[in-house]
Design a protein around this motif. Structure first.
Motif, PDB file in Angstrom:
ATOM      1  N   GLY A  91     -17.544  43.682 -25.526  1.00  0.00           N
ATOM      2  CA  GLY A  91     -18.851  43.916 -25.208  1.00  0.00           C
ATOM      3  C   GLY A  91     -19.792  42.715 -25.866  1.00  0.00           C
ATOM      4  N   LEU A  92     -20.977  42.959 -25.836  1.00  0.00           N
ATOM      5  CA  LEU A  92     -21.752  41.735 -26.304  1.00  0.00           C
ATOM      6  C   LEU A  92     -21.511  41.261 -27.630  1.00  0.00           C
ATOM      7  CD1 LEU A  92     -25.288  43.711 -25.613  1.00  0.00           C
ATOM      8  CD2 LEU A  92     -24.416  41.633 -24.561  1.00  0.00           C
ATOM      9  N   THR A  93     -21.471  39.947 -28.145  1.00  0.00           N
ATOM     10  CA  THR A  93     -21.211  39.259 -29.213  1.00  0.00           C
ATOM     11  C   THR A  93     -19.649  38.947 -29.246  1.00  0.00           C
ATOM     12  OG1 THR A  93     -21.138  41.159 -30.683  1.00  0.00           O
ATOM     13  CG2 THR A  93     -23.252  40.300 -30.400  1.00  0.00           C
ATOM     14  N   CYS A  94     -18.871  39.596 -28.415  1.00  0.00           N
ATOM     15  CA  CYS A  94     -17.386  39.521 -28.579  1.00  0.00           C
ATOM     16  C   CYS A  94     -16.781  38.301 -28.135  1.00  0.00           C
ATOM     17  CB  CYS A  94     -16.691  40.608 -28.107  1.00  0.00           C
ATOM     18  SG  CYS A  94     -17.215  42.235 -28.836  1.00  0.00           S
ATOM     19  N   ASN A  98     -11.924  40.135 -30.722  1.00  0.00           N
ATOM     20  CA  ASN A  98     -12.414  41.443 -31.169  1.00  0.00           C
ATOM     21  C   ASN A  98     -11.058  42.713 -30.820  1.00  0.00           C
ATOM     22  OD1 ASN A  98     -14.864  39.801 -30.704  1.00  0.00           O
ATOM     23  ND2 ASN A  98     -15.626  41.411 -31.757  1.00  0.00           N
ATOM     24  N   LYS A 102      -8.995  44.531 -33.753  1.00  0.00           N
ATOM     25  CA  LYS A 102      -9.417  45.755 -34.186  1.00  0.00           C
ATOM     26  C   LYS A 102      -9.192  46.955 -33.582  1.00  0.00           C
ATOM     27  CE  LYS A 102     -14.070  43.694 -36.008  1.00  0.00           C
ATOM     28  NZ  LYS A 102     -15.240  44.015 -35.753  1.00  0.00           N
ATOM     29  N   TYR A 135     -28.367  37.524 -28.841  1.00  0.00           N
ATOM     30  CA  TYR A 135     -26.914  38.048 -28.882  1.00  0.00           C
ATOM     31  C   TYR A 135     -26.674  38.735 -27.802  1.00  0.00           C
ATOM     32  CZ  TYR A 135     -28.591  43.186 -29.419  1.00  0.00           C
ATOM     33  OH  TYR A 135     -29.054  44.440 -29.202  1.00  0.00           O
ATOM     34  N   HIS A 186     -15.213  47.973 -23.115  1.00  0.00           N
ATOM     35  CA  HIS A 186     -16.242  48.728 -23.889  1.00  0.00           C
ATOM     36  C   HIS A 186     -17.425  47.999 -23.875  1.00  0.00           C
ATOM     37  CE1 HIS A 186     -17.906  48.559 -28.294  1.00  0.00           C
ATOM     38  NE2 HIS A 186     -18.044  49.829 -28.027  1.00  0.00           N
ATOM     39  N   SER A 187     -18.703  48.973 -23.858  1.00  0.00           N
ATOM     40  CA  SER A 187     -20.072  48.794 -23.725  1.00  0.00           C
ATOM     41  C   SER A 187     -20.424  47.805 -22.500  1.00  0.00           C
ATOM     42  CB  SER A 187     -20.516  48.144 -25.202  1.00  0.00           C
ATOM     43  OG  SER A 187     -21.656  48.458 -25.317  1.00  0.00           O
ATOM     44  N   MET A 188     -20.848  46.615 -22.881  1.00  0.00           N
ATOM     45  CA  MET A 188     -21.013  45.580 -21.791  1.00  0.00           C
ATOM     46  C   MET A 188     -19.683  45.296 -20.873  1.00  0.00           C
ATOM     47  SD  MET A 188     -22.027  41.555 -21.761  1.00  0.00           S
ATOM     48  CE  MET A 188     -20.625  41.134 -22.637  1.00  0.00           C
ATOM     49  N   TRP A 221     -31.059  46.267 -22.246  1.00  0.00           N
ATOM     50  CA  TRP A 221     -29.992  45.261 -22.117  1.00  0.00           C
ATOM     51  C   TRP A 221     -29.973  44.961 -20.827  1.00  0.00           C
ATOM     52  CZ3 TRP A 221     -25.729  47.714 -25.586  1.00  0.00           C
ATOM     53  CH2 TRP A 221     -25.779  47.788 -27.049  1.00  0.00           C
ATOM     54  N   PHE A 266     -26.692  53.394 -29.736  1.00  0.00           N
ATOM     55  CA  PHE A 266     -27.057  52.610 -28.548  1.00  0.00           C
ATOM     56  C   PHE A 266     -27.220  53.626 -27.334  1.00  0.00           C
ATOM     57  CE2 PHE A 266     -24.757  48.897 -30.466  1.00  0.00           C
ATOM     58  CZ  PHE A 266     -26.051  48.194 -30.568  1.00  0.00           C
ATOM     59  N   HIS A 298     -20.467  53.404 -32.180  1.00  0.00           N
ATOM     60  CA  HIS A 298     -20.165  52.663 -31.019  1.00  0.00           C
ATOM     61  C   HIS A 298     -19.076  51.321 -31.275  1.00  0.00           C
ATOM     62  CE1 HIS A 298     -21.732  50.717 -27.155  1.00  0.00           C
ATOM     63  NE2 HIS A 298     -21.539  49.706 -27.800  1.00  0.00           N
ATOM     64  N   TYR A 300     -15.503  49.707 -32.999  1.00  0.00           N
ATOM     65  CA  TYR A 300     -13.932  49.357 -32.729  1.00  0.00           C
ATOM     66  C   TYR A 300     -13.216  50.669 -33.632  1.00  0.00           C
ATOM     67  CZ  TYR A 300     -13.744  45.645 -29.286  1.00  0.00           C
ATOM     68  OH  TYR A 300     -13.764  45.140 -28.450  1.00  0.00           O
TER      69      TYR A 300
HETATM   70  N1  LIG Z   1     -27.000  43.576 -32.768  1.00  0.00           N
HETATM   71  C1  LIG Z   1     -25.520  43.740 -32.891  1.00  0.00           C
HETATM   72  C2  LIG Z   1     -25.089  44.174 -31.264  1.00  0.00           C
HETATM   73  C3  LIG Z   1     -23.667  43.691 -31.039  1.00  0.00           C
HETATM   74  C4  LIG Z   1     -22.740  44.803 -30.806  1.00  0.00           C
HETATM   75  O1  LIG Z   1     -22.964  46.037 -31.589  1.00  0.00           O
HETATM   76  N2  LIG Z   1     -21.639  44.442 -29.963  1.00  0.00           N
HETATM   77  C5  LIG Z   1     -20.781  45.511 -29.707  1.00  0.00           C
HETATM   78  C6  LIG Z   1     -20.735  45.587 -28.165  1.00  0.00           C
HETATM   79  S1  LIG Z   1     -22.251  46.141 -27.727  1.00  0.00           S
HETATM   80  C7  LIG Z   1     -22.179  46.263 -26.140  1.00  0.00           C
HETATM   81  O2  LIG Z   1     -21.799  45.315 -25.371  1.00  0.00           O
HETATM   82  C8  LIG Z   1     -19.460  44.933 -30.393  1.00  0.00           C
HETATM   83  O3  LIG Z   1     -18.281  45.342 -29.505  1.00  0.00           O
HETATM   84  N3  LIG Z   1     -19.509  44.374 -31.378  1.00  0.00           N
HETATM   85  C9  LIG Z   1     -18.159  43.698 -32.064  1.00  0.00           C
HETATM   86  C10 LIG Z   1     -17.455  44.346 -32.914  1.00  0.00           C
HETATM   87  O4  LIG Z   1     -16.537  43.693 -33.164  1.00  0.00           O
HETATM   88  O5  LIG Z   1     -17.927  45.417 -33.360  1.00  0.00           O
HETATM   89  C11 LIG Z   1     -25.078  42.499 -33.561  1.00  0.00           C
HETATM   90  O6  LIG Z   1     -25.580  41.366 -33.243  1.00  0.00           O
HETATM   91  O7  LIG Z   1     -23.918  42.673 -34.240  1.00  0.00           O
END
Ligand SMILES: N[C@@H](CCC(=O)N[C@@H](CSC=O)C(=O)NCC(=O)O)C(=O)O
Length: 322
Positions: A91-94, A98, A102, A135, A186-188, A221, A266, A298, A300
């Motif tokens: 997902g986002l930011t990964c 990840n 995890k 992000y 996951h997520s995105m 999103w 979320f 939400h 890991y």
């Molecule tokens: N604001 C947060 C949002 C980032 C976040 O929660 N990312 C999730 C996926 S969300 C949907 O795609 C994620 O998997 N994060 C990585 C993890 O290892 O948990 C932020 O910027 O942290």
């Protein structure tokens, strides 16, 4: 070494040509030829894990026109024979890290004898103005679509990367059974997995998702990402929205497994919309198992709790009943 230096120079030249709007067809052709020559994989790390290996590689991507990392877990069985492949989309930011750090999936992949491949979530360092500003758009947020907007379309082609280029690389370089692949995320990336399976009937034996963004056209999103990558015409968004795609799916049977935490912030913010997806599945008589998990969020930690179930789900459809 010299080859890598040439590749880097050509890539930079390409990026500058796009920046200067030169759009030279010849330069693009040269880039593709170099990318093909450069398609060799560079090992980044290798760690023994549950009798197999957790590895990371980098390579020059011809779709994304940049250097990309991916991780691959090779189960012990892969030393003797070809094995099925599970693609995981984060997902986002990964990054490619990840999930492998995890989720704790390697134990189950080793028991089952499946390979797990995790790409990064976007192109990196491609010098697009604003690419690192937020992000949820640009770097770390490729949304697994092929961008059509001028600013992004030369690099942001994550859909083609994960459905075509990466499987070719995996099948060409690792002991993978080419017609034995499934996808989850996951997520995105949960949404990415759904659209890859729904847009390519028969390509993946099964699909599952953790807390997917089920209906991106209707959530903040998704609206931000689709406007940026695909433009303002919402008709074009439907080609990348799982809730729309599932309504017209006509391929081989696909039983979709989704786990969703009830305490997921979320979900509460209206980013995920699983009910819309289930309603669309019902409309098209598509089997879907949505498990609403009390008290899970939400993170890991949630994924690690249920990842064994997802791997078992895929084994059933990969012809390896657990
Ligand atoms: N604001 C947060 C949002 C980032 C976040 O929660 N990312 C999730 C996926 S969300 C949907 O795609 C994620 O998997 N994060 C990585 C993890 O290892 O948990 C932020 O910027 O942290």
């Amino acid at each position: 070494m010299l080859l890598h230096l040439y590749g880097h120079m050509i890539r930079q030249a390409f990026i500058y040509s796009v920046t200067l709007n030169l759009k030279s067809l010849q330069l693009k052709k040269i880039y593709h030829i170099i990318a093909r020559i450069m398609s060799s994989l560079t090992p980044v790390s290798s760690n023994r894990c549950f009798g197999g290996y957790q590895k990371v590689y980098s390579h020059e991507s011809s779709e994304l026109k940049c250097k990309m990392n991916f991780s691959v877990y090779l189960p012990p069985q892969a030393e003797e024979k070809k094995v099925p492949v599970l693609y995981w989309l984060s997902g986002l930011t990964c990054t490619e890290q990840n999930f492998i750090q995890k989720a704790g999936a390697q134990r189950y992949a080793a028991e089952a004898g499946v390979m797990i491949v995790c790409p990064d979530t976007s192109p990196r360092g491609v010098n697009i103005e604003g690419e690192d500003d937020s992000y949820d758009f640009g770097s770390g947020a490729g949304f697994y679509v092929d961008a059509t907007e001028e600013k992004w379309k030369n690099h942001y082609k994550m859909y083609s990367y994960v459905t075509k280029e990466l499987p070719e690389i995996i099948n060409g370089n690792f002991p993978a059974l080419p017609h034995c692949q499934s996808i989850f995320g996951h997520s995105m990336g949960g949404h990415g997995a759904l659209i890859c399976a729904l847009k390519n009937p028969g390509k993946y034996c099964s699909v599952s998702a953790f807390s997917p963004i089920c209906n991106p056209m209707e959530c903040p999103w998704g609206q931000k990402a689709f406007t940026g990558y695909l433009g303002k015409d919402k008709e074009t968004w439907k080609e990348y929205d799982a809730t729309h795609l599932v309504k017209k799916y006509q391929g081989p049977p696909l039983t979709i497994l989704i786990d969703q935490g009830k305490d997921d912030n979320f979900l509460k913010e209206g980013q995920l919309l699983p009910d819309n997806f289930v309603a669309a599945c019902t409309e098209n008589k598509m089997p879907v198992i949505l498990r609403m998990q009390e008290t899970y969020d939400h993170s890991y930690y949630f994924i690690a709790t249920f990842v064994e179930d997802h791997i078992k789900h895929h084994l059933e459809y990969l012809g390896m009943k657990s």
